[in-house]
Write a protein that holds these residues in place. Structure first.
Motif, mmCIF file in Angstrom:
data_model
loop_
_atom_site.group_PDB
_atom_site.id
_atom_site.type_symbol
_atom_site.label_atom_id
_atom_site.label_comp_id
_atom_site.label_asym_id
_atom_site.label_seq_id
_atom_site.Cartn_x
_atom_site.Cartn_y
_atom_site.Cartn_z
ATOM 1 N N ARG A 168 30.381 -6.582 11.007
ATOM 2 C CA ARG A 168 31.527 -6.231 10.531
ATOM 3 C C ARG A 168 31.697 -7.035 9.250
ATOM 4 O O ARG A 168 31.927 -6.688 8.168
ATOM 5 C CB ARG A 168 32.642 -6.446 11.530
ATOM 6 N N ARG A 169 31.275 -8.471 9.426
ATOM 7 C CA ARG A 169 31.440 -9.274 8.500
ATOM 8 C C ARG A 169 30.474 -8.977 7.153
ATOM 9 O O ARG A 169 30.890 -8.760 5.970
ATOM 10 C CB ARG A 169 31.069 -10.795 8.806
ATOM 11 N N PHE A 170 29.201 -8.432 7.669
ATOM 12 C CA PHE A 170 28.375 -7.896 6.669
ATOM 13 C C PHE A 170 28.793 -6.640 5.901
ATOM 14 O O PHE A 170 28.702 -6.689 4.597
ATOM 15 C CB PHE A 170 26.867 -7.497 7.395
ATOM 16 N N LEU A 171 29.491 -5.755 6.674
ATOM 17 C CA LEU A 171 30.047 -4.571 5.964
ATOM 18 C C LEU A 171 31.064 -4.860 4.980
ATOM 19 O O LEU A 171 31.250 -4.463 4.022
ATOM 20 C CB LEU A 171 30.151 -3.616 6.950
ATOM 21 N N LEU A 172 32.076 -5.898 5.614
ATOM 22 C CA LEU A 172 33.139 -6.209 4.541
ATOM 23 C C LEU A 172 32.390 -6.825 3.174
ATOM 24 O O LEU A 172 33.090 -6.317 2.079
ATOM 25 C CB LEU A 172 34.105 -7.079 5.096
ATOM 26 N N PHE A 182 30.454 -4.282 0.900
ATOM 27 C CA PHE A 182 31.086 -3.132 0.205
ATOM 28 C C PHE A 182 32.093 -3.791 -0.598
ATOM 29 O O PHE A 182 32.833 -2.985 -1.384
ATOM 30 C CB PHE A 182 31.395 -2.233 1.063
ATOM 31 N N GLY A 183 32.478 -4.766 -0.275
ATOM 32 C CA GLY A 183 33.800 -5.675 -1.052
ATOM 33 C C GLY A 183 34.912 -5.006 -0.632
ATOM 34 O O GLY A 183 35.740 -4.623 -1.538
ATOM 35 N N ILE A 184 35.516 -4.698 0.645
ATOM 36 C CA ILE A 184 36.581 -4.171 1.105
ATOM 37 C C ILE A 184 37.312 -5.129 2.016
ATOM 38 O O ILE A 184 36.797 -5.822 2.475
ATOM 39 C CB ILE A 184 36.205 -2.596 1.683
ATOM 40 N N ALA A 185 38.404 -4.495 2.178
ATOM 41 C CA ALA A 185 39.523 -5.318 2.957
ATOM 42 C C ALA A 185 39.228 -4.870 4.555
ATOM 43 O O ALA A 185 38.774 -3.750 4.747
ATOM 44 C CB ALA A 185 41.074 -5.196 2.536
ATOM 45 N N ALA A 197 37.727 3.387 4.461
ATOM 46 C CA ALA A 197 36.670 3.602 3.411
ATOM 47 C C ALA A 197 35.220 3.526 3.729
ATOM 48 O O ALA A 197 34.596 3.988 3.245
ATOM 49 C CB ALA A 197 36.621 2.460 2.528
ATOM 50 N N ALA A 198 35.097 2.919 5.045
ATOM 51 C CA ALA A 198 33.881 2.664 5.591
ATOM 52 C C ALA A 198 33.948 2.827 7.078
ATOM 53 O O ALA A 198 34.905 2.145 7.396
ATOM 54 C CB ALA A 198 32.853 1.431 5.173
ATOM 55 N N PHE A 199 33.161 3.693 7.821
ATOM 56 C CA PHE A 199 33.271 3.835 9.284
ATOM 57 C C PHE A 199 31.750 3.815 9.812
ATOM 58 O O PHE A 199 30.877 4.427 9.250
ATOM 59 C CB PHE A 199 33.776 5.218 9.285
ATOM 60 N N ARG A 224 29.051 1.388 -5.491
ATOM 61 C CA ARG A 224 28.934 -0.092 -5.591
ATOM 62 C C ARG A 224 27.433 -0.350 -4.791
ATOM 63 O O ARG A 224 26.827 -1.252 -5.549
ATOM 64 C CB ARG A 224 29.849 -0.827 -4.871
ATOM 65 N N VAL A 225 27.199 0.333 -3.923
ATOM 66 C CA VAL A 225 25.886 0.030 -3.174
ATOM 67 C C VAL A 225 25.224 1.265 -2.605
ATOM 68 O O VAL A 225 25.908 1.888 -1.816
ATOM 69 C CB VAL A 225 26.175 -0.913 -1.877
#
Length: 161
Positions: free
Chosen positions: A23-27, A30-33, A59-61, A86-87
């Protein structure tokens, strides 16, 4: 102006990453909340979504599950087009491999039957893989895969079109 379509990044990792780290990696990646992301084990997604209103869009799942063979984890990440801008797929795999000290297999524009493997040090190679009885096993690659001396090195894979 053309908008990038939503897409998915799926792959296999040599390391099983705990959900909180994923979870921390994905946040970060992608620079999301936090409210824009859902991460859950593939077997528990329905349960994770039970109390989420049906009109909520993430935004991401990301779903993940344990894998067998040369890989410890499989992941599927769906992203909105703005996040794909972005990525991209390759950069995602590179960041994942570097962050978790793993090798990551993914597919993009390789010839049929081949996959790209990103090594923890950023190296990249092509590989051929067998999938049988839920096991994913590399049997040939264009360069040695760290920790997998049984994988045959075959430079000829580069010539497959």
């Amino acid at each position: 102006m053309t908008e990038t379509r939503a897409t998915g990044y799926d792959g296999l990792s040599s390391r099983l990453v705990p959900e909180a780290e994923l979870r921390r990696f994905l946040l970060d990646c992608f620079g999301i909340a936090g409210h824009e992301l859902l991460v859950g084990h593939a077997d528990r997604v329905a349960e994770d979504l039970r109390d989420v209103p049906q009109d909520v869009v993430f935004a991401a799942f990301c779903t993940y599950r344990q894998a067998r063979g040369h890989f410890a984890m499989a992941f599927d990440v769906g992203v909105e087009g703005r996040l794909a801008d972005r990525v991209d797929r390759r950069e995602f795999a590179e960041r994942f491999a570097a962050r978790f000290g793993a090798y990551v297999l993914y597919g993009d524009t390789e010839p049929p039957g081949l996959w790209t493997v990103i090594l923890a040090d950023g190296g990249r190679l092509l590989a051929a893989m067998e999938e049988e009885d839920g096991r994913s096993v590399l049997y040939a690659a264009t360069a040695p895969v760290p920790g997998l001396p049984e994988v045959r090195v075959d430079e000829g894979l580069r010539r497959i079109r």
